[in-house]
Scaffold this motif. Structure first.
Motif, PDB file in Angstrom:
ATOM      1  N   SER A 131      43.238  32.089  42.371  1.00 35.77           N
ATOM      2  CA  SER A 131      42.040  32.365  41.576  1.00 35.77           C
ATOM      3  C   SER A 131      41.996  31.364  40.426  1.00 35.77           C
ATOM      4  O   SER A 131      43.024  31.071  39.813  1.00 35.77           O
ATOM      5  CB  SER A 131      42.126  33.804  41.039  1.00 35.77           C
ATOM      6  OG  SER A 131      41.152  34.027  40.047  1.00 35.77           O
TER       7      SER A 131
ATOM      8  N   GLU B 253      44.228  42.147  41.211  1.00 33.77           N
ATOM      9  CA  GLU B 253      43.554  43.303  41.826  1.00 33.77           C
ATOM     10  C   GLU B 253      43.649  43.226  43.349  1.00 33.77           C
ATOM     11  O   GLU B 253      43.907  44.230  44.021  1.00 33.77           O
ATOM     12  CB  GLU B 253      42.084  43.358  41.391  1.00 33.77           C
ATOM     13  CG  GLU B 253      41.872  43.920  39.990  1.00 33.77           C
ATOM     14  CD  GLU B 253      42.298  45.386  39.877  1.00 33.77           C
ATOM     15  OE1 GLU B 253      42.226  46.111  40.887  1.00 33.77           O
ATOM     16  OE2 GLU B 253      42.744  45.792  38.781  1.00 33.77           O
ATOM     17  N   ARG B 254      43.429  42.049  43.885  1.00 39.20           N
ATOM     18  CA  ARG B 254      43.516  41.901  45.356  1.00 39.20           C
ATOM     19  C   ARG B 254      44.933  42.168  45.844  1.00 39.20           C
ATOM     20  O   ARG B 254      45.137  42.793  46.875  1.00 39.20           O
ATOM     21  CB  ARG B 254      43.074  40.484  45.771  1.00 39.20           C
ATOM     22  CG  ARG B 254      41.584  40.233  45.624  1.00 39.20           C
ATOM     23  CD  ARG B 254      41.134  38.991  46.399  1.00 39.20           C
ATOM     24  NE  ARG B 254      41.634  37.739  45.881  1.00 39.20           N
ATOM     25  CZ  ARG B 254      41.010  36.987  44.959  1.00 39.20           C
ATOM     26  NH1 ARG B 254      39.861  37.397  44.447  1.00 39.20           N
ATOM     27  NH2 ARG B 254      41.535  35.847  44.559  1.00 39.20           N
TER      28      ARG B 254
ATOM     29  N   HIS C 270      42.976  38.430  36.702  1.00 36.75           N
ATOM     30  CA  HIS C 270      42.453  39.750  37.056  1.00 36.75           C
ATOM     31  C   HIS C 270      42.023  39.871  38.521  1.00 36.75           C
ATOM     32  O   HIS C 270      42.500  40.772  39.230  1.00 36.75           O
ATOM     33  CB  HIS C 270      41.305  40.116  36.099  1.00 36.75           C
ATOM     34  CG  HIS C 270      40.690  41.431  36.400  1.00 36.75           C
ATOM     35  ND1 HIS C 270      41.319  42.628  36.117  1.00 36.75           N
ATOM     36  CD2 HIS C 270      39.514  41.747  37.004  1.00 36.75           C
ATOM     37  CE1 HIS C 270      40.547  43.622  36.514  1.00 36.75           C
ATOM     38  NE2 HIS C 270      39.449  43.119  37.052  1.00 36.75           N
ATOM     39  N   PRO C 271      41.131  39.002  39.017  1.00 34.62           N
ATOM     40  CA  PRO C 271      40.702  39.181  40.417  1.00 34.62           C
ATOM     41  C   PRO C 271      41.850  39.043  41.409  1.00 34.62           C
ATOM     42  O   PRO C 271      41.915  39.783  42.396  1.00 34.62           O
ATOM     43  CB  PRO C 271      39.658  38.076  40.635  1.00 34.62           C
ATOM     44  CG  PRO C 271      39.760  37.166  39.473  1.00 34.62           C
ATOM     45  CD  PRO C 271      40.464  37.864  38.373  1.00 34.62           C
TER      46      PRO C 271
ATOM     47  N   TYR D 100      39.817  30.139  36.885  1.00 33.29           N
ATOM     48  CA  TYR D 100      38.751  30.372  35.913  1.00 33.29           C
ATOM     49  C   TYR D 100      38.396  29.045  35.231  1.00 33.29           C
ATOM     50  O   TYR D 100      39.243  28.417  34.591  1.00 33.29           O
ATOM     51  CB  TYR D 100      39.177  31.386  34.841  1.00 33.29           C
ATOM     52  CG  TYR D 100      38.176  31.432  33.703  1.00 33.29           C
ATOM     53  CD1 TYR D 100      36.915  31.995  33.889  1.00 33.29           C
ATOM     54  CD2 TYR D 100      38.473  30.863  32.464  1.00 33.29           C
ATOM     55  CE1 TYR D 100      35.977  31.997  32.873  1.00 33.29           C
ATOM     56  CE2 TYR D 100      37.541  30.869  31.437  1.00 33.29           C
ATOM     57  CZ  TYR D 100      36.290  31.436  31.651  1.00 33.29           C
ATOM     58  OH  TYR D 100      35.359  31.431  30.643  1.00 33.29           O
TER      59      TYR D 100
ATOM     60  N   ASP E 147      47.219  33.560  48.032  1.00 34.66           N
ATOM     61  CA  ASP E 147      45.902  33.758  47.424  1.00 34.66           C
ATOM     62  C   ASP E 147      45.870  33.006  46.093  1.00 34.66           C
ATOM     63  O   ASP E 147      46.931  32.727  45.510  1.00 34.66           O
ATOM     64  CB  ASP E 147      45.674  35.257  47.175  1.00 34.66           C
ATOM     65  CG  ASP E 147      44.206  35.601  46.969  1.00 34.66           C
ATOM     66  OD1 ASP E 147      43.371  34.682  46.932  1.00 34.66           O
ATOM     67  OD2 ASP E 147      43.902  36.800  46.830  1.00 34.66           O
TER      68      ASP E 147
ATOM     69  N   GLU F 269      40.955  36.155  32.822  1.00 36.91           N
ATOM     70  CA  GLU F 269      39.858  35.890  33.765  1.00 36.91           C
ATOM     71  C   GLU F 269      40.393  35.341  35.085  1.00 36.91           C
ATOM     72  O   GLU F 269      39.857  35.642  36.151  1.00 36.91           O
ATOM     73  CB  GLU F 269      38.863  34.877  33.171  1.00 36.91           C
ATOM     74  CG  GLU F 269      38.093  35.365  31.971  1.00 36.91           C
ATOM     75  CD  GLU F 269      37.110  36.483  32.305  1.00 36.91           C
ATOM     76  OE1 GLU F 269      36.613  36.507  33.451  1.00 36.91           O
ATOM     77  OE2 GLU F 269      36.857  37.324  31.427  1.00 36.91           O
TER      78      GLU F 269
END
Lengths: 318, 88
Positions: A14, A76-77, A72-73, A16, A12, A69
């Motif tokens: 992410s 959390e996942r 965090h996502p 920002y 995964d 930023e």
């Protein structure tokens, strides 16, 4: 196809990117205002030949906040899936920052990761990301208790001067990626790194070192791409896409010509609006290529990065 | 076929000539990292790719060019070494 290593997968990610974008003209004006040089001819070259239009600039968040930023996502996942973070790899491109003390402090405390082994990687400039992939592979190989690694990267120019390289424009960005042990859906199959130690000074190197780096740059990139494919017993036709860092459009255009490839074999779609995002380019472009439908399940693709005297290339299967 | 240093050097110059590089002043001692040998990166890549094709070898970037002061002589030696390994 031979797969010399398939020890980990990209589970995964992410990214920002600050919403604020600054145009090449505006950036040039800021550099000139601070006593630097950015001529009209250079603006033309950066826009026409290199295809830069805007770069993201973070005016409000600090570097640790940008990292939060990005992280965090993703974290959390991972928590919802009960996936462990056993180690953290922190990649930095820039050698200059005023808030370097512990950029991940808040993230570490928020998620109870303070005791996790933490490895900092830098000094290979924008190719540090491929060095981090190599390090992750080695950690998975040598430590059977490591099943998940959080790879994070963040850079922010502290002055307009630092946004400009001789042939590139840098935008602020932070990214996070979770690497998981074993053969999963999105595998990293092979990692190649080449380092020319004559450029040990990096961005602070002498003018003649820069000149030599620029002279050898295309050839070194060509060689590392060819070597990676040869080691995997693959041809260019076997690979769907080459995802390079956003150093500039001309780099990939010239390489495509020399390698007799169609220009769109290289993913260059984000250069105009994102600029060169230090070590986060690769993840940002990977995300964009998937969103664009340029990468589909099962596709083999290469990622390519270049620092000053350091080059990285990896083969992945999406 | 085994080639000696001078033969390899002359063949390198032939490749350079084919790419419109003036070789009149080139010798073993000429440094590849300017100012003795001012050349742009695209032509530089083409020269090296043409050398690979001419000699049927693969140039390893750091080995061929990673010397602190790479010269035409060090490139010649590297290619001569590659050719010698091929004929062994």
């Amino acid at each position: 196809m031979r797969t010399p290593t398939d020890d980990f997968s990209i589970h995964d990610l992410s990214v920002y990117v600050p919403p604020r974008r600054v145009s090449v003209e505006r950036l040039a004006a800021e550099i000139v205002q601070h006593g630097g040089v950015f001529s009209g001819e250079e603006i033309r070259r950066f826009k026409t030949d290199y295809r830069f239009s805007h770069v993201p600039v973070e005016r409000e968040r600090s570097l640790p906040e940008m990292l939060r930023e990005a992280c965090h996502p993703l974290v959390e996942r991972l928590r919802r899936q009960s996936l462990p973070i056993d180690r953290i790899l922190m990649v930095r491109t820039s050698e200059l920052s005023w808030h370097d003390e512990n950029m991940l402090r808040e993230v570490l405390h928020t998620y109870g990761l303070q005791e996790r082994p933490f490895h900092a990687i830098g000094q290979h400039n924008c190719a540090s990301v491929h060095l981090a992939l190599r390090m992750a592979r080695n950690l998975f190989r040598t430590d059977p208790y490591t099943s998940g690694i959080l790879l994070v990267s963040a850079d922010k120019a502290i002055h307009p001067f630092f946004r400009r390289l001789p042939d590139s424009l840098l935008g602020d960005c932070a990214s996070a990626c979770y690497l998981i042990r074993g053969r999963k859906l999105h595998r990293t199959l092979l990692i190649e790194n080449v380092v020319d130690p004559t450029f040990y000074d990096g961005i602070s190197g002498k003018a003649e070192d820069w000149k030599w780096f620029q002279t050898t740059y295309f050839f070194a990139l060509r060689q590392i791409i060819m070597t990676t494919l040869r080691k995997a017993s693959l041809a260019f036709d076997d690979v769907r896409l080459l995802i390079g860092s956003n150093v500039n459009y001309r780099t990939w255009q010239v390489l495509a010509e020399m390698l007799r490839l169609r220009p769109d074999k290289f993913y260059t779609e984000t250069i105009a609006e994102a600029g060169h995002l230090y070590c986060s380019d690769i993840l940002y472009n990977l995300q964009a290529a998937v969103a664009d439908g340029r990468l589909r399940k099962g596709d083999l693709y290469l990622t390519v990065s270049v620092g000053i005297g350091s080059y990285g290339c990896a083969l992945h299967q999406f | 076929m085994k080639r000696n240093r001078q033969e390899v050097f002359m063949e390198i110059l032939t490749v350079f000539n084919e790419n419109n590089v003036n070789t009149d002043a080139l010798s073993f001692d000429v440094r590849l990292d300017a100012p003795d040998f001012p050349i742009d990166s695209v032509l530089f890549m083409k020269l090296l790719v043409d050398l690979e094709n001419r000699f049927q070898i693969e140039l390893n970037y750091p080995e061929a060019l990673g010397a602190e002061k790479p010269t035409l002589g060090s490139l010649t030696d590297y290619i001569e070494g590659c050719l010698a390994r091929k004929t062994q």
